[in-house]
Design an enzyme around this catalytic site. Structure first.
Site, PDB file in Angstrom:
ATOM      1  N   PHE A 170       0.799  -1.154  -0.206  1.00  0.00           N
ATOM      2  CA  PHE A 170      -0.054  -0.044  -0.085  1.00  0.00           C
ATOM      3  C   PHE A 170       0.677   1.217  -0.176  1.00  0.00           C
ATOM      4  CE2 PHE A 170      -2.624  -3.247   2.081  1.00  0.00           C
ATOM      5  CZ  PHE A 170      -3.664  -3.273   1.166  1.00  0.00           C
ATOM      6  N   CYS A 189      -0.454   3.126 -10.678  1.00  0.00           N
ATOM      7  CA  CYS A 189      -1.530   2.097  -9.948  1.00  0.00           C
ATOM      8  C   CYS A 189      -2.911   2.589 -10.085  1.00  0.00           C
ATOM      9  CB  CYS A 189      -1.078   2.126  -8.452  1.00  0.00           C
ATOM     10  SG  CYS A 189       0.478   1.463  -7.997  1.00  0.00           S
TER      11      CYS A 189
HETATM   12  N1  LIG Z   1       4.646   1.919  -7.773  1.00  0.00           N
HETATM   13  C1  LIG Z   1       3.784   1.811  -6.632  1.00  0.00           C
HETATM   14  O1  LIG Z   1       3.547   2.932  -5.957  1.00  0.00           O
HETATM   15  C2  LIG Z   1       3.018   0.652  -6.294  1.00  0.00           C
HETATM   16  C3  LIG Z   1       2.174   0.450  -4.997  1.00  0.00           C
HETATM   17  C4  LIG Z   1       1.940  -0.600  -4.395  1.00  0.00           C
HETATM   18  C5  LIG Z   1       1.774  -1.722  -5.427  1.00  0.00           C
HETATM   19  N2  LIG Z   1       2.202  -1.621  -6.775  1.00  0.00           N
HETATM   20  C6  LIG Z   1       2.239  -2.782  -7.781  1.00  0.00           C
HETATM   21  O2  LIG Z   1       3.351  -3.650  -7.406  1.00  0.00           O
HETATM   22  C7  LIG Z   1       4.028  -3.898  -8.828  1.00  0.00           C
HETATM   23  C8  LIG Z   1       5.418  -3.600  -9.058  1.00  0.00           C
HETATM   24  O3  LIG Z   1       5.339  -2.156  -9.183  1.00  0.00           O
HETATM   25  P1  LIG Z   1       6.572  -1.084  -9.472  1.00  0.00           P
HETATM   26  O4  LIG Z   1       5.994   0.183  -9.611  1.00  0.00           O
HETATM   27  O5  LIG Z   1       7.534  -1.536  -8.472  1.00  0.00           O
HETATM   28  O6  LIG Z   1       7.223  -1.685 -10.851  1.00  0.00           O
HETATM   29  P2  LIG Z   1       8.300  -1.342 -11.715  1.00  0.00           P
HETATM   30  O7  LIG Z   1       7.916  -1.469 -13.262  1.00  0.00           O
HETATM   31  O8  LIG Z   1       8.713  -0.047 -11.241  1.00  0.00           O
HETATM   32  O9  LIG Z   1       9.422  -2.490 -11.593  1.00  0.00           O
HETATM   33  C9  LIG Z   1       9.164  -3.832 -11.787  1.00  0.00           C
HETATM   34  C10 LIG Z   1      10.801  -4.223 -12.055  1.00  0.00           C
HETATM   35  O10 LIG Z   1      10.500  -5.719 -12.319  1.00  0.00           O
HETATM   36  C11 LIG Z   1      11.578  -6.336 -12.931  1.00  0.00           C
HETATM   37  N3  LIG Z   1      11.397  -7.439 -13.525  1.00  0.00           N
HETATM   38  C12 LIG Z   1      10.440  -7.850 -14.711  1.00  0.00           C
HETATM   39  N4  LIG Z   1      10.383  -9.133 -14.910  1.00  0.00           N
HETATM   40  C13 LIG Z   1      11.342  -9.731 -13.954  1.00  0.00           C
HETATM   41  C14 LIG Z   1      11.921 -11.160 -13.718  1.00  0.00           C
HETATM   42  N5  LIG Z   1      11.395 -11.977 -14.611  1.00  0.00           N
HETATM   43  N6  LIG Z   1      12.669 -11.340 -12.840  1.00  0.00           N
HETATM   44  C15 LIG Z   1      13.162 -10.207 -12.309  1.00  0.00           C
HETATM   45  N7  LIG Z   1      13.083  -9.148 -12.320  1.00  0.00           N
HETATM   46  C16 LIG Z   1      12.030  -8.621 -13.315  1.00  0.00           C
HETATM   47  C17 LIG Z   1      11.547  -5.061 -14.050  1.00  0.00           C
HETATM   48  O11 LIG Z   1      13.047  -4.974 -14.669  1.00  0.00           O
HETATM   49  C18 LIG Z   1      11.549  -3.836 -13.091  1.00  0.00           C
HETATM   50  O12 LIG Z   1      12.637  -3.522 -12.588  1.00  0.00           O
HETATM   51  C19 LIG Z   1       2.815  -3.833  -9.480  1.00  0.00           C
HETATM   52  O13 LIG Z   1       2.035  -4.877  -9.614  1.00  0.00           O
HETATM   53  C20 LIG Z   1       1.978  -2.595  -9.139  1.00  0.00           C
HETATM   54  O14 LIG Z   1       0.787  -2.596  -9.295  1.00  0.00           O
HETATM   55  C21 LIG Z   1       2.982  -0.533  -7.084  1.00  0.00           C
END
Ligand SMILES: NC(=O)c1ccc[n+]([C@@H]2O[C@H](COP(=O)([O-])OP(=O)(O)OC[C@H]3O[C@@H](n4cnc5c(N)ncnc54)[C@H](O)[C@@H]3O)[C@@H](O)[C@H]2O)c1
Length: 444
Positions: free
Chosen positions: A156, A267
């Site tokens: 969150f 998000c």
């Molecule tokens: N950004 C936010 O504020 C937030 C908050 C809560 C929940 N979320 C959720 O969390 C999840 C991640 O969001 P984020 O913003 O951190 O994503 P992001 O896109 O910033 O980062 C994802 C990372 O995963 C890596 N990746 C992809 N495939 C991979 C694999 N097979 N092995 C290893 N690494 C791999 C990518 O290279 C990237 O660095 C999403 O589902 C999002 O909805 C995000």
């Protein structure tokens, strides 16, 4: 505990750094070698207040490391957190390819490593449609007979205040199907809830739903107040006063009810669409959530018609200054940023753009190379036909208005974030258009 974060985005990095901060030994795995190389040099690939320092501190203490080596990373872990992206697919549903790819990798690693003293716990932290953690569980089980535990643990955190949110969460939600997984999650999170905030342990599907329901509710509040703001404009009411009057009711509250350009980021837009898509897949029309999304997208167009109303549709030969690129303050994230949507409209109408943002200009360069980067607030506005305020950074709240009027003889401001009082802008001699409030023109 020994933990592995899969994905070093906003969620994986913050989670990894905060768990290391409480003494766990954390490995962060990513397929992006350039990102991992940066992190190993002690540089953070994203801007998040306090994160660089926390990464450096824990890396130096030997509790936090970064790798692209899958097998070693999975071998290390008692608990594996899947933190990869779940972007919108073309039809609005969540694209699960990254999550399922990781599940297959984990299965193959568990099979290669063989049985361990305690089975590994695989935790889905990415935001995923209900049923996905079970898909992950079933996919792993289809590739290895070695036992493991599954959990869903939605995140969150708010970008811009992510460390604080993680270190002092309002609540922690854990979806589990075994006592072992419940105990692991409690052990991990207890240091973060010393002040008594709850850890809710529930079934996996409900945990997945909590995340979507929470984001959908927050998105709904924003679209609600924007719709009221649009109504205020048509009836000569002032949304700031309306908001005050309305929010004094404790049942309504005053959080997250600020009119503006609508929500953006990685998000709310995708999660609202994913809720609609989850409904459709089950033969149920999520009409409210669909409307929340439509109202949000329309808000940008609605704001842009104000610019067109004054400057015309053909902006060739004109230049707009922009204050703010990031989708919200204190982050460099420009995914789905309203500012980018407005800049695209400006460029399509033939305008030149000069933008200032305290941390997001590098990302702007990648997304819209045609936009010029300003050195500071006043350079962005210098000689512009109008200034558009698109992100509510604190440093935009009290600029030197006489300097602004001097560098920008047009004295025309479109404020998408309602940063200033209308009377003050009139007194400073500006023409000032905002959201849900009548425009004023104090130019002499
Ligand atoms: N950004 C936010 O504020 C937030 C908050 C809560 C929940 N979320 C959720 O969390 C999840 C991640 O969001 P984020 O913003 O951190 O994503 P992001 O896109 O910033 O980062 C994802 C990372 O995963 C890596 N990746 C992809 N495939 C991979 C694999 N097979 N092995 C290893 N690494 C791999 C990518 O290279 C990237 O660095 C999403 O589902 C999002 O909805 C995000």
């Amino acid at each position: 505990m020994r933990l592995t974060m899969v994905g070093t985005g906003y969620v994986g990095l913050v989670t990894g750094a905060c768990f290391a901060e409480t003494g766990n030994n954390v490995v962060c795995l990513d397929v992006d070698a350039a990102k991992v190389a940066m992190l190993r040099r002690g540089e953070s690939p994203i801007y998040e207040p306090g994160l660089s320092e926390m990464i450096l501190r824990n890396a130096q203490a030997g509790r936090l490391s970064f790798t692209t080596e899958k097998l070693a990373a999975y071998q290390h872990a008692d608990v594996i957190f899947i933190c990869v992206g779940t972007p919108s697919d073309e039809d609005g549903s969540a694209d699960l390819q990254y999550v399922l790819r990781v599940a297959a990798d984990i299965a193959d690693a568990i099979e290669a490593i063989g049985p361990t003293a305690a089975p590994k716990t695989v935790v889905v932290k990415s935001t995923v449609p209900v049923g996905t953690s079970h898909k992950v569980r079933d996919l792993i089980a289809s590739r290895t007979k070695i036992p493991f535990h599954i959990a869903d643990n939605p995140e969150f955190l708010k970008e811009g205040d992510a460390i604080n949110d993680f270190m002092k969460p309002d609540r922690v939600v854990c979806g589990v199907e075994s006592e072992h997984a419940a105990a692991v999650m409690r052990d991990l999170y207890e240091p973060f809830v010393r002040q008594g905030n709850p850890i809710f342990v529930m079934d996996v599907r409900s945990a997945e739903m909590v995340k979507y329901a929470s984001n959908a509710m927050l998105a709904c509040k924003i679209s609600f107040i924007n719709e009221i703001a649009n109504l205020c404009e048509r009836y000569g009411a002032n949304v700031t006063s309306v908001r005050e009057g309305m929010c004094a009711d404790k049942r309504i509250g005053n959080q997250f009810l600020y009119p503006g350009l609508g929500y953006g980021g990685s998000c709310f837009p995708k999660d609202t669409l994913a809720v609609v898509s989850m409904g459709r897949a089950a033969g149920f029309e999520c009409e409210l959530n669909a409307a929340v999304h439509r109202v949000n997208q329309a808000q940008r167009s609605h704001f842009w018609t104000k610019v067109e109303g004054v400057l015309g549709k053909d902006l060739r030969g004109k230049r707009l200054g922009f204050w703010g690129v990031a989708f919200k303050p204190r982050t460099d994230d420009i995914r789905e940023a309203p500012a980018i949507a407005l800049m695209e409209r400006a460029l399509a109408a033939g305008a030149a753009i000069r933008a200032f943002d305290p941390v997001a200009l590098e990302n702007l360069g990648k997304a819209l190379p045609a936009a010029e980067h300003a050195r500071d607030l006043y350079h962005a506005a210098e000689g512009a036909n109008a200034l558009v305020i698109s992100t509510e950074w604190n440093e935009f709240r009290a600029p030197d208005f006489s300097r602004l009027a001097t560098v920008m003889p047009s004295k025309l401001i479109f404020d998408g974030r309602n940063l200033y009082r209308r009377e003050a802008m009139h007194a400073h001699g500006f023409a000032y258009h905002s959201v849900g409030r009548a425009p004023v023109d104090g130019r002499r």
